[in-house]
Design a protein around this motif. Structure first.
Motif, mmCIF file in Angstrom:
data_model
loop_
_atom_site.group_PDB
_atom_site.id
_atom_site.type_symbol
_atom_site.label_atom_id
_atom_site.label_comp_id
_atom_site.label_asym_id
_atom_site.label_seq_id
_atom_site.Cartn_x
_atom_site.Cartn_y
_atom_site.Cartn_z
ATOM 1 N N ALA A 204 1.025 -1.549 -0.223
ATOM 2 C CA ALA A 204 0.146 -0.079 -0.249
ATOM 3 C C ALA A 204 1.214 1.319 -0.204
ATOM 4 C CB ALA A 204 -1.130 -0.056 1.631
ATOM 5 N N VAL A 205 0.362 1.986 -0.600
ATOM 6 C CA VAL A 205 1.168 3.230 -0.605
ATOM 7 C C VAL A 205 0.661 4.928 -0.874
ATOM 8 C CG1 VAL A 205 3.249 2.481 -2.241
ATOM 9 C CG2 VAL A 205 1.433 4.108 -3.068
ATOM 10 N N GLU A 206 0.934 5.738 -0.841
ATOM 11 C CA GLU A 206 -0.342 6.861 -0.266
ATOM 12 C C GLU A 206 -0.354 7.236 -1.913
ATOM 13 O OE1 GLU A 206 1.932 8.368 3.916
ATOM 14 O OE2 GLU A 206 2.380 8.774 1.926
ATOM 15 N N ASP A 207 -1.545 8.184 -2.446
ATOM 16 C CA ASP A 207 -1.385 8.367 -3.305
ATOM 17 C C ASP A 207 -2.624 9.778 -3.667
ATOM 18 O OD1 ASP A 207 -1.867 8.279 -6.034
ATOM 19 O OD2 ASP A 207 -4.084 7.376 -6.089
ATOM 20 N N ARG A 223 2.189 -5.828 -6.083
ATOM 21 C CA ARG A 223 0.751 -5.294 -6.418
ATOM 22 C C ARG A 223 0.651 -4.257 -5.921
ATOM 23 N NH1 ARG A 223 -4.427 -6.387 -6.343
ATOM 24 N NH2 ARG A 223 -3.925 -8.645 -4.954
ATOM 25 N N VAL A 224 1.334 -2.657 -6.522
ATOM 26 C CA VAL A 224 1.230 -1.579 -5.862
ATOM 27 C C VAL A 224 -0.410 -0.680 -5.767
ATOM 28 C CG1 VAL A 224 1.976 0.063 -5.623
ATOM 29 C CG2 VAL A 224 3.235 -1.295 -6.189
ATOM 30 N N VAL A 225 -0.276 -0.918 -4.241
ATOM 31 C CA VAL A 225 -2.356 -0.479 -4.020
ATOM 32 C C VAL A 225 -2.014 0.882 -3.686
ATOM 33 C CG1 VAL A 225 -4.713 -0.636 -2.898
ATOM 34 C CG2 VAL A 225 -3.187 -2.158 -3.772
ATOM 35 N N PRO A 226 -2.530 1.942 -4.324
ATOM 36 C CA PRO A 226 -2.488 3.704 -4.517
ATOM 37 C C PRO A 226 -3.684 3.386 -3.382
ATOM 38 C CG PRO A 226 -3.555 3.440 -6.429
ATOM 39 C CD PRO A 226 -3.195 1.651 -6.047
ATOM 40 N N VAL A 227 -3.468 4.622 -1.588
ATOM 41 C CA VAL A 227 -4.447 4.104 -0.616
ATOM 42 C C VAL A 227 -4.481 6.207 -0.709
ATOM 43 C CG1 VAL A 227 -4.695 4.245 1.281
ATOM 44 C CG2 VAL A 227 -3.876 2.734 0.667
ATOM 45 N N PRO A 228 -5.710 6.362 -0.433
ATOM 46 C CA PRO A 228 -5.949 8.182 -0.577
ATOM 47 C C PRO A 228 -5.180 8.381 0.414
ATOM 48 C CG PRO A 228 -8.296 6.933 -0.595
ATOM 49 C CD PRO A 228 -7.083 5.724 -0.780
ATOM 50 N N VAL A 229 -4.518 9.828 0.145
ATOM 51 C CA VAL A 229 -4.732 11.353 1.425
ATOM 52 C C VAL A 229 -5.326 12.108 2.113
ATOM 53 C CG1 VAL A 229 -2.382 9.905 1.320
ATOM 54 C CG2 VAL A 229 -3.139 12.023 0.174
ATOM 55 N N ASP A 230 -5.742 12.084 2.733
ATOM 56 C CA ASP A 230 -6.001 13.720 3.099
ATOM 57 C C ASP A 230 -5.202 14.013 4.413
ATOM 58 O OD1 ASP A 230 -6.733 12.907 5.675
ATOM 59 O OD2 ASP A 230 -8.607 12.184 5.789
ATOM 60 N N GLY A 231 -6.196 15.093 5.067
ATOM 61 C CA GLY A 231 -5.324 16.397 5.759
ATOM 62 C C GLY A 231 -4.934 15.999 7.285
ATOM 63 N N ASP A 232 -5.324 14.217 7.217
ATOM 64 C CA ASP A 232 -4.791 13.606 8.404
ATOM 65 C C ASP A 232 -3.999 13.179 7.853
ATOM 66 O OD1 ASP A 232 -5.469 15.294 10.371
ATOM 67 O OD2 ASP A 232 -8.042 14.042 10.281
ATOM 68 N N VAL A 236 -5.799 5.641 6.413
ATOM 69 C CA VAL A 236 -5.798 4.294 7.533
ATOM 70 C C VAL A 236 -6.791 3.041 6.815
ATOM 71 C CG1 VAL A 236 -4.704 2.913 9.081
ATOM 72 C CG2 VAL A 236 -3.777 5.314 9.010
ATOM 73 N N ASP A 237 -8.354 3.597 6.995
ATOM 74 C CA ASP A 237 -9.137 2.586 7.194
ATOM 75 C C ASP A 237 -9.000 2.528 5.144
ATOM 76 O OD1 ASP A 237 -9.626 3.374 9.231
ATOM 77 O OD2 ASP A 237 -11.588 4.616 8.840
ATOM 78 N N ALA A 238 -8.008 2.962 4.379
ATOM 79 C CA ALA A 238 -8.395 2.360 3.096
ATOM 80 C C ALA A 238 -7.268 0.973 2.740
ATOM 81 C CB ALA A 238 -8.769 3.535 2.075
ATOM 82 N N VAL A 239 -6.747 0.971 3.582
ATOM 83 C CA VAL A 239 -5.390 0.406 3.521
ATOM 84 C C VAL A 239 -5.779 -1.078 3.016
ATOM 85 C CG1 VAL A 239 -3.489 -0.834 3.976
ATOM 86 C CG2 VAL A 239 -3.527 2.047 4.986
ATOM 87 N N PRO A 240 -5.871 -1.881 1.988
ATOM 88 C CA PRO A 240 -6.418 -3.348 1.901
ATOM 89 C C PRO A 240 -5.554 -4.287 3.017
ATOM 90 C CG PRO A 240 -4.844 -2.677 -0.004
ATOM 91 C CD PRO A 240 -5.402 -1.336 0.679
#
Ligand SMILES: Cc1ncc(COP(=O)(O)O)c(C=O)c1O
Length: 479
Positions: A204-207, A223-232, A236-240
């Motif tokens: 899992a990588v930051e996107d 298998r590189v899975v992009p995980v969203p980022v926000d103001g925080d 983490v909840d989106a990490v598979p």
């Protein structure tokens, strides 16, 4: 245009399109002066987002392969004439699936007059004379045992100096034996990937995120899975759940900027413990901090040996030193040392002892205080300039590092903005160029490379280009 792009290949889509276009240019299928389809129509043909194509175009423009003619289109540039390299039948090819080619790097292009490129520290602040003296002293005959081979962990003096530096500066409790000296972050990630990743593993990588990490893990078959980022920071909840490894930049999310909040840090460690996931904490530029208290590192919060902490001297000093380090859980230590030995044996001992002295004798501390003052001033100018001159941009709050990101309040084609800016002597980076699938539109402003006095004029010029800047001359009759 008939462009064979393998969008299922590992790596991100922008890189796949970039490589396909480069291949077409180099092979002569696209000739000098040929006009490329508008990014919108190629995006439609390939069923990808327009930004994905625009960013690939932008990279090729920046490298001189394409030429963007304002109000006209994008053309294959003169310089891009293919080298006459006849391909022999049966020539050697990389193994199937090895699609990786060098990504563009900052040293390949001339610095533009207004240089907001990301990730470049100010080399003019680096004390080259001191450095030369330290290295020269270590290269005197008899200073070392140049005829023998050295330990893959790095020189004990440097490991000791880094362990003390990290304990005092970052709260990373490390003994000298916990430290493995590397050729920068990139080698640290390479060693980690060798030891932890099997083909097909989910990473899992930051996107948006750091392309050199993304591509590195993909090159090991992950298998590189992009995980969203926000103001925080990383969501983490989106990490598979099935992730084997999570790569994150908690002090200063690269490139958007916010730190990973304390609640997210705890959630990530809890997740990593529950699912037996490795967390790679890339602490690449936290030395330059603009708030009172830094947050605790993931490494300091980790109670279960899940975090590999990675640091570098590329930002605190200069990238050309190729010097970094990792601090891994003891369970991985021997495997990583073995990987280092297989990769390149060990680092250069004379430079490692020179660096140990630089760190231990207070020279690093002095340099950092001086550099922090310079960067703080430029950062203020960037923040002030964006607030005054570029109302269409909203800065993403951050507390550390050598760049700030700002989002367009109404999304625009940021890659096109960056390409146009470059034609006018302003290097600024499109946020979408770091994204895999995140729908971002913004600009990233580095302030390491720019001269302090060029910051405001550069932003004024950019604002004029975008139609919001001060007029070049005050309107007649008014003062
Ligand atoms: C997120 C991130 N990590 C690490 C680095 C430094 O890499 P290295 O130490 O290999 O020079 C950079 C440099 O741009 C970066 O942006």
């Amino acid at each position: 245009m008939d462009l064979p792009v393998d969008l299922d290949a590992r790596g991100d889509r922008t890189s796949a399109i970039y490589r396909a276009l480069l291949d077409a240019i180099r092979s002569g299928r696209l000739g000098v002066g040929d006009r490329l389809p508008p990014s919108r129509s190629l995006a439609r043909d390939l069923a990808v987002a327009r930004n994905t194509v625009a960013t690939a175009y932008e990279r090729l423009v920046a490298e001189g392969f394409l030429e963007a003619r304002v109000g006209d289109g994008t053309y294959v540039a003169e310089l891009a004439a293919p080298a006459p390299a006849p391909r022999h039948p049966g020539a050697l090819d990389p193994r199937p699936g090895w699609t990786f080619r060098p990504l563009p790097v900052s040293g390949e292009t001339e610095p533009p007059p207004y240089d907001f490129r990301v990730g470049i520290p100010d080399a003019s602040l680096f004390p080259f004379d001191t450095w030369r003296r330290l290295v020269a002293a270590e290269l005197r005959g008899g200073a070392h045992h140049p005829g023998t081979y050295a330990h893959p962990a790095g020189h004990p003096q440097l490991r000791g100096a880094i362990a003390r530096y990290l304990s005092l500066g970052r709260g990373v409790a490390a003994e000298p034996d916990d430290v493995l000296v590397t050729h920068g972050t990139q080698q640290a990630l390479d060693l980690i990937a060798r030891v932890l990743i099997e083909p097909g593993d989910v990473v899992a990588v930051e996107d948006p995120g750091y392309p050199f990490a993304r591509e590195l893990f993909a090159s090991y078959g992950a298998r590189v899975v992009p995980v969203p980022v926000d103001g925080d920071g990383l969501v983490v909840d989106a990490v598979p759940d099935r992730a084997r490894l999570v790569f994150t930049t908690p002090s200063h999310q690269f490139p958007t900027g916010p730190p990973l909040s304390l609640a997210r840090r705890q959630a990530l460690l809890e997740f990593a413990n529950r699912h037996r996931v490795a967390v790679v904490e890339d602490d690449y530029d936290s030395e330059f901090r603009f708030t009172e208290r830094p947050m605790e590192t993931l490494h300091a919060l980790d109670r279960h040996g899940r975090v590999v902490y990675v640091g570098t001297f590329s930002k605190s000093l200069i990238p050309a030193l190729r010097s970094g380090y990792l601090v891994a859980p003891r369970s991985l230590r021997d495997a990583l040392l073995g990987a280092r030995q297989l990769a390149d044996g060990y680092g250069a001992p004379a430079e490692q002892v020179a660096l140990a002295r630089f760190v231990a004798d207070g020279m690093l501390g002095r340099h950092l205080r001086r550099a922090l003052r310079a960067y703080a001033e430029r950062r203020e100018l960037v923040l002030d300039g964006i607030a005054r001159l570029l109302p269409q941009l909203e800065v993403v709050p951050s507390a550390a590092g050598l760049h700030v990101a700002a989002l367009f309040t109404t999304p625009v084609d940021d890659a096109a903005v960056a390409a146009t800016a470059l034609e006018h002597g302003i290097a600024v980076e499109a946020l979408s160029s770091y994204a895999v699938s995140a729908p971002v539109s913004g600009l990233v402003f580095g302030y390491g490379a720019t001269a302090t006095q060029a910051v405001t004029p550069g932003l004024e010029r950019l604002a004029r280009l975008l139609g919001t800047g001060p007029a070049t001359r005050p309107p007649r009759g008014r003062r």
